[in-house]
Design an enzyme around this catalytic site. Sequence first.
Site, short mmCIF file in Angstrom:
data_model
loop_
_atom_site.label_atom_id
_atom_site.label_comp_id
_atom_site.label_asym_id
_atom_site.label_seq_id
_atom_site.Cartn_x
_atom_site.Cartn_y
_atom_site.Cartn_z
N GLY A 1 -2.70 -1.44 6.44
CA GLY A 1 -3.47 -2.37 5.63
C GLY A 1 -2.58 -3.19 4.72
O GLY A 1 -2.89 -4.35 4.42
N CYS B 1 -1.99 -0.19 -3.82
CA CYS B 1 -1.03 0.41 -2.91
C CYS B 1 -0.73 1.83 -3.38
O CYS B 1 -0.66 2.10 -4.58
CB CYS B 1 0.24 -0.41 -2.87
SG CYS B 1 1.59 0.37 -1.96
N ASP C 1 -5.56 1.76 9.50
CA ASP C 1 -5.81 1.88 8.07
C ASP C 1 -7.08 1.12 7.70
O ASP C 1 -7.14 -0.10 7.83
CB ASP C 1 -4.60 1.32 7.33
CG ASP C 1 -4.67 1.48 5.82
OD1 ASP C 1 -5.68 2.02 5.33
OD2 ASP C 1 -3.71 1.07 5.14
#
Length: 590
Positions: free
Chosen positions: A155, A275, A237
């Site tokens: 992702g 993240c 993802d």
Amino acid sequence: MPSAFRTGTTLVVRICDRWEPREWFALSADPFYRDPEWGRDADLKPSKEGKGTMTQRYSDLAAELDARFPDGYAPGGVSVDDIVQLRLQNTFDTHLDIARAMAKVMRADMAAYDADPSRFTQSLGCWSGFHAQQMIKAVKRLRGTTKGAYVYLSGWMVAGLRNRFGHQPDQSMHEKTAVVDLIEEIYVSLRQADEVAVNDLFKDLKAARETGDAAAEKAAIAALDGFETHVVPIIADIDAGFGNEHATYLLAKAMIQAGACCLQIENQVSDAKQCGHQDGKVTVPREDFIEKLRACRLAFEELGVPDGVIVARTDSLGAGLTQKIPVSQQPGDLASEYIKWLKTEPVDAANPLLDGEVAIKVGGQLVRPVRLANGLFAFKEGSGRARVIEDCIANLTEGGADLLWIETDTPNVKEIASMVAAIRKVVPNAKLTYNNSPSFNWTLNLRKQVRAEWIAEGRIKADAYPDGTALMSASLDDDPLGLEADARLARFQADISAEAGVFHNLITLPTFHLTAKSMDELSRGYFGPDRMKAYVNTVQREEIRRGVSAVRHQHEVGSDLGDAFKEMVSGERALKAGGHGNTMNQFAAE
């Protein structure tokens, strides 16, 4: 309890807490799977409902079509061999068929890992179909098989490189459909690699027949019968689900229909997703995450992918915040186990509850959870490890996840192994997918670990080597400390798989960094004094010497496929691109 056992000609495999019989499939030993009783093609036989997948054989199809068309031609003068070729090139009917078949591959690989932890699997993160195709081709050249190799769909890289809003951080700031589109693109590229390879094998077969070389014909048919597809599992993802549990379900369905047999989902808040290696991560209560795991499972089941694999990722090790306080129904439930880690202050006469503040009762005492100005609640410092272990156990036992993902801040085998050991006290066969992340400074981390161990063991004094970033010095590359760190790097994946239950090792962003490095290397030379020498030395000569098929770029993108089809329908009238004047002939011997 074992994950599989053989009885007679049947392999009985444990899948989602049930035992299912599988036809035992013997495969000759290869450099990756040394035990011939395990093969990734097991359970991929042609079905009654439609043609098979990677086990479809030239000999079987030729016999089937010869029976239909004894004179060797279908109506319109179409050659039986041409039909066989196109059938073989079309290795899967739909991408949903890919998801079903690759889920079985992953299940077989997981069972093989349970039997022998040295059989871990690997992947590299790819942000285009071409990257994935070239990776799998390289694996096939190296090993002679694609076994144990997957594709990771990150992702992060979709957000950073496949985003119509520009290069964006990994905060779910890309369109949901961009992930689906990339899965589709990867499988189109891998299937085209099949088409090109099968077409080349048919050229060998036709050449052998034209020259009357029976031995070469037999070898060509054997190569076609034994052809292994370039299609491999994708671990995709889905971030934090891009919304509530229903949004997660809808996106999961689209990803599975595009071919994904494995979905990786994390326990962060969708609209505050960060993240895994950044600060400011916010986790959701365990019940909320389990609902999303159920949404993914329902998507797999609805689409007829009962072997679909779910990777439950926890970011709790580095997440110090939660968005809401769950409601506890009874002591010891998921909510109370989550609440106990909140950072709180006592409510008493000296520290009374004020208007607008929130209070909860913990251990019989009224306390005030520490709340930030943005309304988020803080966890106790140092509670991350314990929360990770509890997350993982809940995800496996309550959420039905198949694999775990623990996002860590450093690559430390002992640290991860200790958490897995705690999880396995409750779930003995717990397995992990591990992110060998480019966010880690691998050289610095491993050298620090070696230095610390050597000091603790008394092998060196504390001042024998510098501490901190000075350990990055190139002067240490050939030093005993640098060499030991590099040796640990080389065996890191084997160590973490054996000691910490890591079934799958991946690197999330390698093609992002490789593309940046490669373009920098070529540009520095090409726009500098070397000009064409830079291109030849850094690209073409290496392609030729390594046997990289992309050096014949026209062939790589299917030029010969077009010629072959023109011949099928036009015969001598075919206008072909691969004739004498094609400059790709300069690479024909390579």
